[in-house]
Design an enzyme around this catalytic site. Structure first.
Site, PDB file in Angstrom:
ATOM      1  N   ASN A   1       0.866  -1.181   0.000  1.00  0.00           N
ATOM      2  CA  ASN A   1       0.000   0.000   0.000  1.00  0.00           C
ATOM      3  C   ASN A   1       0.903   1.231   0.000  1.00  0.00           C
ATOM      4  O   ASN A   1       1.513   1.554   1.007  1.00  0.00           O
ATOM      5  CB  ASN A   1      -0.884  -0.044   1.262  1.00  0.00           C
ATOM      6  CG  ASN A   1      -1.721   1.202   1.419  1.00  0.00           C
ATOM      7  OD1 ASN A   1      -1.830   2.018   0.500  1.00  0.00           O
ATOM      8  ND2 ASN A   1      -2.322   1.357   2.596  1.00  0.00           N
TER       9      ASN A   1
ATOM     10  N   LYS B   1       0.124   4.341  -0.269  1.00  0.00           N
ATOM     11  CA  LYS B   1      -0.450   5.536   0.382  1.00  0.00           C
ATOM     12  C   LYS B   1      -0.160   6.797  -0.446  1.00  0.00           C
ATOM     13  O   LYS B   1      -0.155   6.725  -1.670  1.00  0.00           O
ATOM     14  CB  LYS B   1       0.063   5.643   1.819  1.00  0.00           C
ATOM     15  CG  LYS B   1      -0.097   4.325   2.588  1.00  0.00           C
ATOM     16  CD  LYS B   1       0.188   4.433   4.052  1.00  0.00           C
ATOM     17  CE  LYS B   1       0.008   3.065   4.704  1.00  0.00           C
ATOM     18  NZ  LYS B   1       0.176   3.074   6.146  1.00  0.00           N
TER      19      LYS B   1
ATOM     20  N   HIS C   1      -9.226   1.012   5.040  1.00  0.00           N
ATOM     21  CA  HIS C   1      -7.933   1.196   5.710  1.00  0.00           C
ATOM     22  C   HIS C   1      -8.117   2.118   6.920  1.00  0.00           C
ATOM     23  O   HIS C   1      -8.909   3.059   6.874  1.00  0.00           O
ATOM     24  CB  HIS C   1      -6.908   1.782   4.741  1.00  0.00           C
ATOM     25  CG  HIS C   1      -5.530   1.735   5.301  1.00  0.00           C
ATOM     26  ND1 HIS C   1      -5.075   2.669   6.197  1.00  0.00           N
ATOM     27  CD2 HIS C   1      -4.526   0.833   5.136  1.00  0.00           C
ATOM     28  CE1 HIS C   1      -3.840   2.344   6.565  1.00  0.00           C
ATOM     29  NE2 HIS C   1      -3.485   1.239   5.931  1.00  0.00           N
TER      30      HIS C   1
ATOM     31  N   GLU D   1      -6.468   4.488   8.009  1.00  0.00           N
ATOM     32  CA  GLU D   1      -6.263   5.922   7.734  1.00  0.00           C
ATOM     33  C   GLU D   1      -7.504   6.528   7.082  1.00  0.00           C
ATOM     34  O   GLU D   1      -7.836   7.696   7.310  1.00  0.00           O
ATOM     35  CB  GLU D   1      -5.009   6.106   6.861  1.00  0.00           C
ATOM     36  CG  GLU D   1      -3.756   5.855   7.680  1.00  0.00           C
ATOM     37  CD  GLU D   1      -2.603   5.221   6.918  1.00  0.00           C
ATOM     38  OE1 GLU D   1      -2.586   5.284   5.680  1.00  0.00           O
ATOM     39  OE2 GLU D   1      -1.721   4.648   7.581  1.00  0.00           O
TER      40      GLU D   1
ATOM     41  N   GLU E   1      -5.364  -5.339  10.437  1.00  0.00           N
ATOM     42  CA  GLU E   1      -4.303  -4.373  10.703  1.00  0.00           C
ATOM     43  C   GLU E   1      -4.563  -3.677  12.039  1.00  0.00           C
ATOM     44  O   GLU E   1      -5.329  -2.701  12.099  1.00  0.00           O
ATOM     45  CB  GLU E   1      -4.262  -3.318   9.594  1.00  0.00           C
ATOM     46  CG  GLU E   1      -4.001  -3.890   8.223  1.00  0.00           C
ATOM     47  CD  GLU E   1      -3.414  -2.828   7.294  1.00  0.00           C
ATOM     48  OE1 GLU E   1      -2.275  -3.006   6.849  1.00  0.00           O
ATOM     49  OE2 GLU E   1      -4.090  -1.818   7.035  1.00  0.00           O
TER      50      GLU E   1
ATOM     51  N   GLY F   1       2.574   1.782  10.799  1.00  0.00           N
ATOM     52  CA  GLY F   1       3.516   2.889  10.673  1.00  0.00           C
ATOM     53  C   GLY F   1       4.218   3.259  11.971  1.00  0.00           C
ATOM     54  O   GLY F   1       4.852   4.297  12.060  1.00  0.00           O
TER      55      GLY F   1
ATOM     56  N   SER G   1       3.565  -2.611  10.205  1.00  0.00           N
ATOM     57  CA  SER G   1       5.018  -2.674  10.415  1.00  0.00           C
ATOM     58  C   SER G   1       5.652  -4.012  10.036  1.00  0.00           C
ATOM     59  O   SER G   1       6.586  -4.461  10.701  1.00  0.00           O
ATOM     60  CB  SER G   1       5.373  -2.293  11.854  1.00  0.00           C
ATOM     61  OG  SER G   1       4.970  -0.957  12.103  1.00  0.00           O
TER      62      SER G   1
HETATM   63  P1  PGA Z   1       3.032  -0.069   7.647  1.00  0.00           P
HETATM   64  O1  PGA Z   1       1.582   0.169   7.035  1.00  0.00           O
HETATM   65  O2  PGA Z   1       3.568  -1.346   7.035  1.00  0.00           O
HETATM   66  O3  PGA Z   1       3.837   1.141   7.261  1.00  0.00           O
HETATM   67  O4  PGA Z   1       2.857  -0.203   9.118  1.00  0.00           O
HETATM   68  C1  PGA Z   1       0.712  -0.909   6.841  1.00  0.00           C
HETATM   69  C2  PGA Z   1      -0.583  -0.427   6.260  1.00  0.00           C
HETATM   70  O5  PGA Z   1      -0.983   0.717   6.545  1.00  0.00           O
HETATM   71  O6  PGA Z   1      -1.234  -1.149   5.499  1.00  0.00           O
END
Ligand code: PGA
Length: 252
Positions: free
Chosen positions: A9, A11, A97, A99, A169, A175, A215
């Site tokens: 992803n 983003k 997601h 976010e 997730e 992140g 992560s």
């Molecule tokens: P990340 O993000 O691997 O940077 O933690 C995962 C995601 O948001 O799908």
């Protein structure tokens, strides 16, 4: 056998040229890998989808969208429809997601509509969900995950799950550099499979791919992917570097 999936992803990252370079480099990096029963996915931002689809052509890499509006068309400034995505060769969309839920107020009800639109258009979704840190601390993580799934997906028929990839997730791991332990991921994935079995059938539960996200990096991917109910990963930060993403793909 369930399909294994490693999805990146991207983003709000990568210009058109950067997207092209990343896909080309990834193509090269994985061309000699035996990736039977494994899908490799990248999710560039909307404006770079069409060019990324072209760059990824005749390769193992699938290009998917990060979001989609539920309406067929209309007065929804700034939004993108299923039909528009299909027209440029995008068949899969990440939905829900954290976010999107946090910064753009996406609710379970809106997500249920988006999932319906996906199915009407014979598309596929990578459906994301997961608890906040405060939910886990309060020991409510199973409850929260069950309600997210039940509110957004459990109106569907069992057969619809052929078009659904689940991505657990935990928000506290996205992140942040903090990953759920392989045991925490397995525990939740097994729980998710058990509630799908209860609501539908063992067959539906056994066949749905459940990805872990939060992560994931080269150093922890192999251990997380070794768990029986973890069928791959949704990768954020580490998907932006070819070497890291390739190492994660190799770990599957
Ligand atoms: P990340 O993000 O691997 O940077 O933690 C995962 C995601 O948001 O799908």
């Amino acid at each position: 056998m369930r399909t294994k999936i490693v999805a990146g992803n991207w983003k709000l990252n990568n210009t058109k040229e950067e997207s092209k370079t990343l896909i080309k480099d990834l193509k090269k990096a994985i061309e000699d890998k035996k990736l039977k029963n494994t899908r490799v996915i990248v999710a560039p931002t909307f404006v770079n989808l069409a060019s990324s689809v072209k760059t990824a052509k005749k390769s193992k890499i699938e290009v998917v969208a990060q979001n989609m509006h539920q309406a067929k068309n209309g007065a929804y400034t700034g939004e993108v429809s299923a039909e528009m995505l299909k027209a440029i060769g995008v068949k899969t969309v990440i939905l829900g997601h954290s976010e999107r839920r946090t910064y753009f107020n996406e609710t379970d009800a809106a997500l249920a509509e988006k999932v319906n639109t996906i199915l009407e258009n014979k598309m596929e979704t990578i459906f994301c969900f997961g608890e906040l840190l405060e939910d886990r601390k309060a020991d409510k993580h199973f409850e929260v995950v069950e309600s997210q799934l039940s509110n957004a997906l459990f109106h569907l028929k069992g057969a619809d799950f052929k078009s659904i990839i689940l991505a657990y997730e935990p928000v506290w791991a996205i992140g942040t550099g903090e990953t759920a332990s392989p045991e925490q991921a397995q525990e939740m994935h097994a729980f998710i499979r058990s509630i799908i079995e209860k609501k539908y059938t063992k067959e539906v539960a056994d066949n749905v791919s459940i990805l872990y996200g939060g992560s994931v990096k080269p150093a922890n991917a192999e251990e997380i992917f070794s768990k029986p109910d973890v069928d791959g990963g949704l990768i954020g930060g580490a998907a932006l570097k070819v070497a890291d993403f390739t190492a994660i793909i190799k770990a599957i």
